[in-house]
Design a protein around this motif. Sequence first.
Motif, PDB file in Angstrom:
ATOM      1  N   HIS A  91       0.842  -1.194   0.000  1.00  0.00           N
ATOM      2  CA  HIS A  91       0.000   0.000   0.000  1.00  0.00           C
ATOM      3  C   HIS A  91       0.883   1.253   0.000  1.00  0.00           C
ATOM      4  O   HIS A  91       1.934   1.286   0.645  1.00  0.00           O
ATOM      5  CB  HIS A  91      -0.885   0.022   1.245  1.00  0.00           C
ATOM      6  N   ILE A  92       0.428   2.290  -0.704  1.00  0.00           N
ATOM      7  CA  ILE A  92       1.141   3.562  -0.687  1.00  0.00           C
ATOM      8  C   ILE A  92       0.121   4.696  -0.611  1.00  0.00           C
ATOM      9  O   ILE A  92      -1.059   4.519  -0.932  1.00  0.00           O
ATOM     10  CB  ILE A  92       2.052   3.773  -1.916  1.00  0.00           C
ATOM     11  N   ASP A  93       0.587   5.848  -0.186  1.00  0.00           N
ATOM     12  CA  ASP A  93      -0.244   7.051  -0.079  1.00  0.00           C
ATOM     13  C   ASP A  93       0.300   8.098  -1.040  1.00  0.00           C
ATOM     14  O   ASP A  93       1.436   8.566  -0.894  1.00  0.00           O
ATOM     15  CB  ASP A  93      -0.210   7.576   1.359  1.00  0.00           C
ATOM     16  N   ILE A  94      -0.505   8.442  -2.053  1.00  0.00           N
ATOM     17  CA  ILE A  94      -0.117   9.507  -2.982  1.00  0.00           C
ATOM     18  C   ILE A  94      -1.094  10.669  -2.894  1.00  0.00           C
ATOM     19  O   ILE A  94      -1.260  11.444  -3.834  1.00  0.00           O
ATOM     20  CB  ILE A  94      -0.018   8.991  -4.429  1.00  0.00           C
ATOM     21  N   GLY A  95      -1.777  10.756  -1.752  1.00  0.00           N
ATOM     22  CA  GLY A  95      -2.724  11.837  -1.537  1.00  0.00           C
ATOM     23  C   GLY A  95      -4.153  11.478  -1.895  1.00  0.00           C
ATOM     24  O   GLY A  95      -5.022  12.367  -1.964  1.00  0.00           O
ATOM     25  N   GLN A  96      -4.427  10.184  -2.120  1.00  0.00           N
ATOM     26  CA  GLN A  96      -5.794   9.780  -2.451  1.00  0.00           C
ATOM     27  C   GLN A  96      -6.723   9.996  -1.264  1.00  0.00           C
ATOM     28  O   GLN A  96      -6.298   9.933  -0.109  1.00  0.00           O
ATOM     29  CB  GLN A  96      -5.830   8.311  -2.903  1.00  0.00           C
ATOM     30  N   PRO A  98     -10.172   8.891   0.959  1.00  0.00           N
ATOM     31  CA  PRO A  98     -10.895   7.649   1.265  1.00  0.00           C
ATOM     32  C   PRO A  98     -12.172   7.494   0.452  1.00  0.00           C
ATOM     33  O   PRO A  98     -12.528   6.379   0.053  1.00  0.00           O
ATOM     34  CB  PRO A  98     -11.196   7.776   2.761  1.00  0.00           C
ATOM     35  N   GLU A  99     -12.871   8.606   0.177  1.00  0.00           N
ATOM     36  CA  GLU A  99     -14.133   8.508  -0.541  1.00  0.00           C
ATOM     37  C   GLU A  99     -13.968   8.156  -2.019  1.00  0.00           C
ATOM     38  O   GLU A  99     -14.951   7.845  -2.707  1.00  0.00           O
ATOM     39  CB  GLU A  99     -14.923   9.824  -0.417  1.00  0.00           C
ATOM     40  N   GLU A 100     -12.738   8.181  -2.535  1.00  0.00           N
ATOM     41  CA  GLU A 100     -12.533   7.850  -3.947  1.00  0.00           C
ATOM     42  C   GLU A 100     -12.755   6.371  -4.224  1.00  0.00           C
ATOM     43  O   GLU A 100     -13.071   5.988  -5.355  1.00  0.00           O
ATOM     44  CB  GLU A 100     -11.123   8.264  -4.383  1.00  0.00           C
ATOM     45  N   GLY A 101     -12.566   5.516  -3.249  1.00  0.00           N
ATOM     46  CA  GLY A 101     -12.884   4.104  -3.423  1.00  0.00           C
ATOM     47  C   GLY A 101     -11.794   3.267  -4.056  1.00  0.00           C
ATOM     48  O   GLY A 101     -11.859   2.040  -4.026  1.00  0.00           O
ATOM     49  N   GLN A 102     -10.786   3.896  -4.648  1.00  0.00           N
ATOM     50  CA  GLN A 102      -9.699   3.133  -5.254  1.00  0.00           C
ATOM     51  C   GLN A 102      -8.662   2.762  -4.206  1.00  0.00           C
ATOM     52  O   GLN A 102      -8.520   3.434  -3.191  1.00  0.00           O
ATOM     53  CB  GLN A 102      -9.039   3.946  -6.370  1.00  0.00           C
ATOM     54  N   VAL A 103      -7.940   1.676  -4.462  1.00  0.00           N
ATOM     55  CA  VAL A 103      -6.848   1.260  -3.593  1.00  0.00           C
ATOM     56  C   VAL A 103      -5.551   1.467  -4.362  1.00  0.00           C
ATOM     57  O   VAL A 103      -5.391   0.947  -5.473  1.00  0.00           O
ATOM     58  CB  VAL A 103      -6.992  -0.219  -3.175  1.00  0.00           C
TER      59      VAL A 103
END
Length: 240
Positions: A91-96, A98-103
């Motif tokens: 898993h990584i965080d690129i600023g997505q 939570p409500e976007e639904g994509q992983v």
Amino acid sequence: MTSHLHALCFDAYDPPRLARFWADFLCWERPEDSSDGITLLPGDDTGFRLRFLPSQERKTRQNHMHFDLTSTSLDDQRRVVERALELGARHIDIGQRPEEGQVVLADPEGNEFCVIEPGNSFLAECGFIGALAGDGSQEAGYFWSRALGWPLVWDQDQETAIRSPHGGPKFTWGGPPLMPKTGKERLHFDLAPPAGSDRQAEVDRLVSLGATRIGTGQGDVDRVMMADPDGHEFCVLTPR
């Protein structure tokens, strides 16, 4: 004369390992005898192969292109993510949000990809690889539409998308603001003119559409290195 998209190429610190990950994850085949380096062939209508090229440089910044992978249900999305993690993704965080639904995940060398939530209407007619999503301008989208002979399937608010007439994933460019370009990209396209054609004529055509010629690749006279209107590199191979 129009080149076809021969391959999407990854610069890799460990090409065999990265190829194994994508082969197992996508269920693509690797030819036993290949003159094309470490190559994976699609088992669906994706329409291009994956190539893995050796590089001594490790990944240090976000790629300008990534796969958007589809799912058919929330359970299917969870299974896709679990399989990727078991094979070596993380898993990584690129600023997505939570409500976007994509992983958002990264492969073993940090190349980003997304597993999209079910019910995404934009990718509804696409396969498991729903899109190759790119950071790029409307001008780049227009260039690649003309370069490959693929029609525009989206052109709104400076966002563009094209798709092969034969199906497969959509290629998208998200419009401004664009990420700053620093150094060589880790992902690039290999284009191949049709067999029996004149590669120089195709290079000239691409220049007339907005590309620039930037040299030959890694001492290999069998490829001409070029850049699209956004400065992202691609190669033109010998006709095939």
